[in-house]
Design an enzyme around this catalytic site. Structure first.
Site, PDB file in Angstrom:
ATOM      1  N   ASP A 218      -7.386  -4.108  -3.890  1.00 24.28           N
ATOM      2  CA  ASP A 218      -6.804  -2.881  -3.577  1.00 24.28           C
ATOM      3  C   ASP A 218      -5.670  -2.455  -4.357  1.00 24.28           C
ATOM      4  O   ASP A 218      -5.394  -1.113  -4.624  1.00 24.28           O
ATOM      5  CB  ASP A 218      -6.700  -2.556  -2.073  1.00 24.28           C
ATOM      6  CG  ASP A 218      -7.680  -3.646  -1.348  1.00 24.28           C
ATOM      7  OD1 ASP A 218      -8.380  -4.438  -1.681  1.00 24.28           O
ATOM      8  OD2 ASP A 218      -7.799  -2.997  -0.061  1.00 24.28           O
TER       9      ASP A 218
ATOM     10  N   ASP B  73       0.731  -1.208  -0.003  1.00 29.63           N
ATOM     11  CA  ASP B  73      -0.015   0.058   0.029  1.00 29.63           C
ATOM     12  C   ASP B  73       0.773   1.294   0.095  1.00 29.63           C
ATOM     13  O   ASP B  73       0.313   2.422   0.528  1.00 29.63           O
ATOM     14  CB  ASP B  73      -0.707   0.012   1.208  1.00 29.63           C
ATOM     15  CG  ASP B  73      -2.295  -0.741   1.158  1.00 29.63           C
ATOM     16  OD1 ASP B  73      -2.499  -0.880  -0.173  1.00 29.63           O
ATOM     17  OD2 ASP B  73      -2.781  -1.481   1.904  1.00 29.63           O
TER      18      ASP B  73
HETATM   19  N1  GLY Z   1      -7.864  -3.616   2.541  1.00 23.20           N
HETATM   20  C1  GLY Z   1      -7.800  -2.024   2.816  1.00 23.20           C
HETATM   21  C2  GLY Z   1      -9.241  -1.816   3.061  1.00 23.20           C
HETATM   22  O1  GLY Z   1      -9.531  -1.898   4.332  1.00 23.20           O
HETATM   23  O2  GLY Z   1      -9.814  -1.176   2.042  1.00 23.20           O
END
Ligand code: GLY
Length: 357
Positions: A147, A90
């Site tokens: 994501d 991320d």
């Molecule tokens: N996995 C990241 C979110 O909670 O969207």
């Protein structure tokens, strides 16, 4: 819905919140007061959203208080670079919308380096044999999360910044893999897929933050809509636009039946009634990029419905209430990316043209 008026109300509130939370990197709020991940968990995946929100407000208003808050948070984020093992897939969420926006606006050298470091960390996660960017660390060698589509715009940017096509190549191979392995025939998506790290074939799918295997976690659906829309914007490749529309059509078919605010999982039992405003706000941002009136109309309906869950009081910190962490997590709470995407969507609807991703 008068978006200019909503924008003004957001500004009235956030110009005060920016001052109050100037030394924080918030994730959620307790009794209307922001918490502070800068102190408790600097590598937390959402830590780019506060500076990112401040940049949306700076770009939309020109007010220096927002720039100061964004830059203060960006500097705090440097501590995360020292925790290599704590960093993850991320890093786009963390730096593309913080230092990345700062650099695109002002060309500062430190912001450039931060963003390029983050891009290199993401690119180094690429598995050339499997054809994907791995999610998480430890033994999750082949796990890929939907994501991830929101993180690869960092690579499209790095390709241009360096004049080096490797970054875009990695991003596109990954996007192609996610298109095949995560988007189901009906347009719903798998949240997490386990791929063979040696040849990239699908081994298993997981429910992830949703109700269970084969269910339909609404925020994952929203990440797919906006993520594929962004890959289309950055590459011009129509297959990504088609994927974003397919995910959007499914999302709309689910939310139009229930007043446009997403349930946490579209395939969970009706009770308990759990909603996730963040999923709706993210989806609205993606819908606005799909270039057809019906999608813009759906985004407007969504944002109008979200107004019921907004707290515009300048004396409290969070803006969008009733977000959800995960089906088996905490519910009906403010989360910083809800504020970010709601504000980004309103910015777009007031005619804002800067692309934060
Ligand atoms: N996995 C990241 C979110 O909670 O969207």
């Amino acid at each position: 819905m008068n978006t200019t008026e909503i924008w003004q109300r957001i500004d009235e509130k956030l110009s005060r919140v920016a001052l109050r939370s100037m030394d924080k990197i918030p994730y959620t709020a307790d009794n209307g007061v922001h918490d502070n991940k800068a102190d408790s968990d600097i590598t937390w995946w959402t830590n780019g959203f506060w500076p990112g929100l401040m940049w949306i407000m700076y770009v939309g208003t020109g007010k220096e208080v927002y720039r100061r808050a964004a830059e203060r948070a960006e500097e705090k984020l440097d501590a995360a670079f020292k925790n290599y093992d704590g960093l993850h897939h991320d890093v786009g969420f963390m730096w593309h919308i913080s230092s990345g926006v700062n650099y695109r606006l002002f060309k500062g050298g430190d912001s450039r380096l931060r963003t390029l470091y983050a891009a290199d960390l993401l690119a180094a996660r690429f598995n050339p044999k499997g054809g994907f960017i791995r999610s998480w660390n430890d033994d999750h060698l082949g796990w890929v999360i939907i994501d991830s589509m929101m993180n690869i715009p960092l690579l499209y940017w790095a390709a241009k910044e360096h004049g080096d096509p490797r970054y875009e190549y990695i991003a596109r191979i990954h996007a192609d893999k996610v298109l095949k392995s995560h988007i189901r025939p009906d347009g719903s998506v798998n949240h997490i897929v386990s791929l063979d790290p040696n040849d990239g074939h699908v081994i298993e799918t997981f429910g992830g933050q949703g109700y269970g295997v084969g269910s339909s976690w609404s925020r994952g659906q929203a990440w797919a809509i906006y993520g594929f829309a962004l890959s289309y914007i950055h590459t011009g490749d129509e297959k990504y636009l088609a994927a974003a529309k397919k995910a959007a059509d499914y999302f709309i078919s689910c939310v139009e039946k229930t007043g446009w605010v997403a349930r946490v999982d579209f395939r969970a039992p009706d009770e308990p009634k759990l909603i996730d405003t963040t999923a709706s706000a993210i989806a609205a941002c993606g819908l606005l990029e799909l270039g057809e009136d019906r999608y813009v109309g759906a985004a407007r309906e969504t944002l109008s419905s979200l107004m019921e869950y907004c707290d515009f009081d300048p004396e409290t910190d969070p803006l969008l209430l009733m977000g959800s962490e995960a089906y088996y997590g905490r519910h009906h709470m403010p989360i910083i990316y809800g504020d970010f995407f709601f504000t980004e969507a309103i910015y777009k609807l007031t005619g804002g043209k800067f692309l934060f991703w």
